[in-house]
Design a protein around this motif. Structure first.
Motif, mmCIF file in Angstrom:
data_model
loop_
_atom_site.group_PDB
_atom_site.id
_atom_site.type_symbol
_atom_site.label_atom_id
_atom_site.label_comp_id
_atom_site.label_asym_id
_atom_site.label_seq_id
_atom_site.Cartn_x
_atom_site.Cartn_y
_atom_site.Cartn_z
ATOM 1 N N PRO A 295 101.234 51.455 -98.725
ATOM 2 C CA PRO A 295 99.778 51.367 -98.816
ATOM 3 C C PRO A 295 99.352 49.939 -99.182
ATOM 4 O O PRO A 295 100.052 49.252 -99.906
ATOM 5 N N GLU A 296 98.185 49.600 -98.667
ATOM 6 C CA GLU A 296 97.705 48.249 -98.918
ATOM 7 C C GLU A 296 97.131 48.136 -100.333
ATOM 8 O O GLU A 296 96.366 48.966 -100.767
ATOM 9 N N THR A 297 97.595 47.118 -101.037
ATOM 10 C CA THR A 297 97.000 46.861 -102.348
ATOM 11 C C THR A 297 96.369 45.491 -102.288
ATOM 12 O O THR A 297 96.664 44.716 -101.384
ATOM 13 N N LYS A 298 95.547 45.221 -103.310
ATOM 14 C CA LYS A 298 94.904 43.906 -103.321
ATOM 15 C C LYS A 298 95.936 42.799 -103.262
ATOM 16 O O LYS A 298 95.800 41.824 -102.561
ATOM 17 N N SER A 299 97.042 42.950 -104.013
ATOM 18 C CA SER A 299 97.982 41.845 -104.093
ATOM 19 C C SER A 299 98.863 41.745 -102.851
ATOM 20 O O SER A 299 99.473 40.719 -102.613
ATOM 21 N N SER A 300 98.953 42.813 -102.053
ATOM 22 C CA SER A 300 99.808 42.708 -100.864
ATOM 23 C C SER A 300 99.073 42.029 -99.711
ATOM 24 O O SER A 300 99.658 41.665 -98.721
ATOM 25 N N ARG A 301 97.768 41.865 -99.851
ATOM 26 C CA ARG A 301 97.010 41.241 -98.769
ATOM 27 C C ARG A 301 96.926 39.736 -98.976
ATOM 28 O O ARG A 301 96.832 39.260 -100.090
ATOM 29 N N LYS A 302 96.964 39.024 -97.880
ATOM 30 C CA LYS A 302 96.778 37.582 -97.997
ATOM 31 C C LYS A 302 95.290 37.277 -98.046
ATOM 32 O O LYS A 302 94.508 37.840 -97.301
ATOM 33 N N HIS A 303 94.964 36.386 -98.925
ATOM 34 C CA HIS A 303 93.578 35.982 -99.046
ATOM 35 C C HIS A 303 93.551 34.463 -98.819
ATOM 36 O O HIS A 303 94.149 33.709 -99.582
ATOM 37 N N ILE A 304 92.920 34.054 -97.761
ATOM 38 C CA ILE A 304 92.994 32.641 -97.372
ATOM 39 C C ILE A 304 91.622 31.988 -97.508
ATOM 40 O O ILE A 304 90.620 32.493 -96.987
ATOM 41 N N ALA A 305 91.614 30.878 -98.236
ATOM 42 C CA ALA A 305 90.358 30.113 -98.391
ATOM 43 C C ALA A 305 90.276 29.093 -97.262
ATOM 44 O O ALA A 305 91.264 28.419 -96.956
ATOM 45 N N VAL A 306 89.111 28.997 -96.642
ATOM 46 C CA VAL A 306 88.918 28.049 -95.548
ATOM 47 C C VAL A 306 87.752 27.130 -95.916
ATOM 48 O O VAL A 306 86.653 27.605 -96.194
ATOM 49 N N LEU A 307 88.015 25.832 -95.943
ATOM 50 C CA LEU A 307 86.988 24.863 -96.345
ATOM 51 C C LEU A 307 86.565 24.046 -95.130
ATOM 52 O O LEU A 307 87.371 23.295 -94.569
ATOM 53 N N ALA A 308 85.286 24.191 -94.751
ATOM 54 C CA ALA A 308 84.818 23.520 -93.532
ATOM 55 C C ALA A 308 84.118 22.208 -93.854
ATOM 56 O O ALA A 308 83.588 22.016 -94.952
ATOM 57 N N PHE A 309 84.091 21.319 -92.875
ATOM 58 C CA PHE A 309 83.213 20.147 -92.924
ATOM 59 C C PHE A 309 82.011 20.534 -92.065
ATOM 60 O O PHE A 309 82.162 20.791 -90.866
ATOM 61 N N PRO A 310 80.808 20.595 -92.683
ATOM 62 C CA PRO A 310 79.712 21.285 -91.998
ATOM 63 C C PRO A 310 78.880 20.446 -91.038
ATOM 64 O O PRO A 310 77.722 20.755 -90.811
ATOM 65 N N PHE A 311 79.440 19.388 -90.449
ATOM 66 C CA PHE A 311 78.652 18.538 -89.538
ATOM 67 C C PHE A 311 79.380 18.371 -88.204
ATOM 68 O O PHE A 311 80.596 18.539 -88.134
ATOM 69 N N GLY A 312 78.602 17.988 -87.174
ATOM 70 C CA GLY A 312 79.178 17.747 -85.844
ATOM 71 C C GLY A 312 79.943 18.973 -85.378
ATOM 72 O O GLY A 312 79.697 20.089 -85.866
ATOM 73 N N THR A 313 80.844 18.782 -84.433
ATOM 74 C CA THR A 313 81.630 19.931 -83.964
ATOM 75 C C THR A 313 82.927 20.005 -84.768
ATOM 76 O O THR A 313 83.999 19.696 -84.262
ATOM 77 N N HIS A 314 82.781 20.343 -86.046
ATOM 78 C CA HIS A 314 83.943 20.469 -86.928
ATOM 79 C C HIS A 314 84.195 21.922 -87.304
ATOM 80 O O HIS A 314 85.314 22.410 -87.236
ATOM 81 N N ALA A 315 83.113 22.617 -87.726
ATOM 82 C CA ALA A 315 83.313 23.982 -88.227
ATOM 83 C C ALA A 315 83.698 24.941 -87.091
ATOM 84 O O ALA A 315 84.443 25.902 -87.312
ATOM 85 N N THR A 316 83.228 24.666 -85.877
ATOM 86 C CA THR A 316 83.536 25.598 -84.771
ATOM 87 C C THR A 316 85.036 25.647 -84.465
ATOM 88 O O THR A 316 85.611 26.735 -84.425
ATOM 89 N N PRO A 317 85.697 24.493 -84.227
ATOM 90 C CA PRO A 317 87.143 24.599 -84.000
ATOM 91 C C PRO A 317 87.896 25.178 -85.203
ATOM 92 O O PRO A 317 88.896 25.888 -85.033
ATOM 93 N N LEU A 318 87.399 24.911 -86.414
ATOM 94 C CA LEU A 318 88.072 25.480 -87.593
ATOM 95 C C LEU A 318 87.979 27.007 -87.555
ATOM 96 O O LEU A 318 88.959 27.710 -87.817
ATOM 97 N N LEU A 319 86.804 27.507 -87.190
ATOM 98 C CA LEU A 319 86.648 28.955 -87.093
ATOM 99 C C LEU A 319 87.534 29.511 -85.967
ATOM 100 O O LEU A 319 88.120 30.590 -86.101
ATOM 101 N N GLY A 320 87.655 28.758 -84.875
ATOM 102 C CA GLY A 320 88.538 29.176 -83.783
ATOM 103 C C GLY A 320 89.976 29.307 -84.269
ATOM 104 O O GLY A 320 90.694 30.271 -83.946
ATOM 105 N N PHE A 321 90.389 28.345 -85.070
ATOM 106 C CA PHE A 321 91.745 28.336 -85.648
ATOM 107 C C PHE A 321 91.947 29.574 -86.530
ATOM 108 O O PHE A 321 92.933 30.307 -86.425
ATOM 109 N N VAL A 322 90.950 29.823 -87.387
ATOM 110 C CA VAL A 322 91.017 30.966 -88.312
ATOM 111 C C VAL A 322 91.078 32.285 -87.531
ATOM 112 O O VAL A 322 91.851 33.196 -87.839
ATOM 113 N N ARG A 323 90.272 32.353 -86.508
ATOM 114 C CA ARG A 323 90.224 33.576 -85.698
ATOM 115 C C ARG A 323 91.605 33.859 -85.086
ATOM 116 O O ARG A 323 92.082 34.981 -85.056
#
Ligand code: U2F
Length: 450
Positions: A1-29
């Motif tokens: 069964p899934e527990t909180k600690s068995s799940r990976k929790h990943i922090a993603v920090l974007a640079f919010p200008f130009g075409t930066h956040a879109t490729p980062l979101l693509g990577f995350v997806r």
């Protein structure tokens, strides 16, 4: 069964200008598709998150969280100081991200198992180190521009800090065709103690600490010397692109019917014009470009930021309406893949260059800032798939000449042949046995083993 600690929790920090956040979101997806037990907290400014959500929709297991933009209350954007939001934002970092990260941990009770960030957000290294988890950086431009940022001190030593000159970097393996004047502004001139120059210098010093640096490019695109030097500096530098072919984001919609319009044009006849998400060329240059199109009667599709009626010559829109189309935003990736497009007039942003390669469309480049001059010089002198505009400014004559070369000359034909080769290599890189696919697997191993 899934527990909180068995799940990976990943922090993603974007640079919010130009075409930066879109490729980062693509990577995350893409990571989320490959790691179905992972949950992501995607940190960016409210404005950047709103644009991402509006354009790309919700992404499963990705929660968008807003960080302080640093803008003073009541701030109004001023065209004469377009860089101000970046400066305010940088002043608010890293505290704004730190606070947001801590709130999420407190609310969810889940610590982060990994930090992924835009490479610009170098302080993610410290946030990850403090929590003893890995940091993976995404470089959203090409390997060459990262290479020069990694060697800022060395280049300053060799070239001095006298600013842009004609001297070539013949001492730099793989970059011997590049001149000092092609380097990002501020790299070999001026102080490095604040704003974007400080950010880029710090980034160059700290990136070697990353567990991996992924990039939106593919190994076969550039000279072996560039790859070799990159690996010397960053052993875990991994090209995982082009994202246009490998990431899973929805394509943009075609609300202005650009594709239908292209259907009615002749093969390789249309100039597609766009200067990305940040730049609008100065008025005299817009006029020169418009005059060149009109004088040659070149069919054009122009993604225009601003008000064309006010900013283009009087009557231009009416006189060219039979062969020209202006839109406020276009589905660029699809347009560049349409057989009617014969040239892309661009500012040389990295995403645009890759999208043009994938469409097999040679470019005319009018670079403005950052990596764009380096990109322009590379596509003209190293890859032979485009031209820089004469004097790095649109003039009527210079633009007419460049259009003539790319659309109608033998040289233009050779450019098309060369770009077809790079296009093929791009598609191969993302096949199941391709280099970018293998590199992406290496990134996934780092993420899943933590
Ligand atoms: C910054 O890039 P920009 O946003 O100015 O430019 P590009 O990297 O070329 O990205 C523009 C993106 O916007 C899309 C287009 C590209 O993916 O397909 N687009 C669109 O869909 N429709 C339109 O009408 C117009 C554009 C910076 F300025 C560059 O120097 C960097 O190379 C770049 C990456 O770090 O970020």
């Amino acid at each position: 069964p899934e527990t909180k600690s068995s799940r990976k929790h990943i922090a993603v920090l974007a640079f919010p200008f130009g075409t930066h956040a879109t490729p980062l979101l693509g990577f995350v997806r893409r990571i989320s598709e490959a790691a179905s037990d992972a949950k992501f907290s995607f940190f960016s400014t409210a404005q950047s998150n709103a644009v991402l959500l509006a354009n790309r929709g919700e992404v499963e297991r990705v929660k968008f969280l807003d960080v302080d933009s640093g803008l003073p209350n009541g701030y109004v954007f001023n065209k004469s100081d377009p860089n101000a939001p970046v400066v305010y934002f940088l002043k608010a970092t890293p505290g704004n991200f730190e606070r947001a990260v801590e709130i999420v941990v407190a609310e969810t009770g889940m610590e982060f198992s990994c930090f992924i960030s835009d490479a610009f957000m170098w302080f993610a290294a410290e946030m990850a180190e403090k929590r003893r988890v890995p940091w993976i950086a995404l470089w959203t431009s090409g390997p060459r521009s990262l290479l020069v940022h990694l060697h800022t001190d060395f280049l300053r030593e060799r070239l001095g800090i006298n600013g842009p000159g004609e001297q070539t970097l013949e001492f730099f393996p793989g970059l011997s065709e590049i001149r000092a004047m092609d380097l990002p502004e501020g790299l070999v001139s001026g102080p490095l103690d604040e704003g974007v120059p400080l950010l880029l210098h710090k980034m160059g010093q700290i990136l070697p600490k990353a567990a991996a640096v992924a990039a939106n490019s593919y190994e076969e695109l550039d000279l072996p010397d560039v790859n070799k030097l990159m690996k010397t500096r960053l052993p875990k530098f991994l090209n995982i692109g082009p994202f246009t072919l490998s990431s899973l984001l929805l394509p943009a919609s075609d609300e202005y019917c650009c594709l239908e319009w292209l259907e009615k044009r002749e093969k390789s006849s249309v100039a597609y014009i766009s200067f990305g998400s940040v730049i609008q060329p100065p008025l005299p240059e817009l006029t020169a470009l418009a005059e060149a199109l009109e004088a040659r009667k070149t069919p054009f599709l122009w993604s225009f930021r601003g008000n064309p009626t006010e900013q283009l010559p009087l009557g231009f829109l009416q006189r060219t309406s039979v062969y020209g189309k202006m839109v406020p935003w276009a589905p660029q990736i699809k347009i560049l893949q349409h057989s009617s497009v014969g040239v892309f007039v661009t500012h040389g942003g990295w995403n645009s260059i890759l999208e043009s390669i994938i469409g097999g469309v040679p470019m005319i480049c009018r670079p403005f800032f950052g990596d764009q001059k380096l990109n322009e010089r590379t596509l003209e002198t190293v890859w032979g798939i485009g031209l820089g505009i004469e004097g790095r400014k649109f003039t009527k004559d210079g633009t007419m000449k460049a259009l003539e070369v790319v659309l109608c000359s033998e040289q233009g034909k050779i450019m098309r042949e060369k770009i077809a080769v790079l296009k093929k290599l791009a598609f191969q890189a993302v096949e199941s046995e391709g280099s970018s696919t293998a590199n992406f697997k290496a990134v996934m191993e780092l993420i899943t083993k933590t």
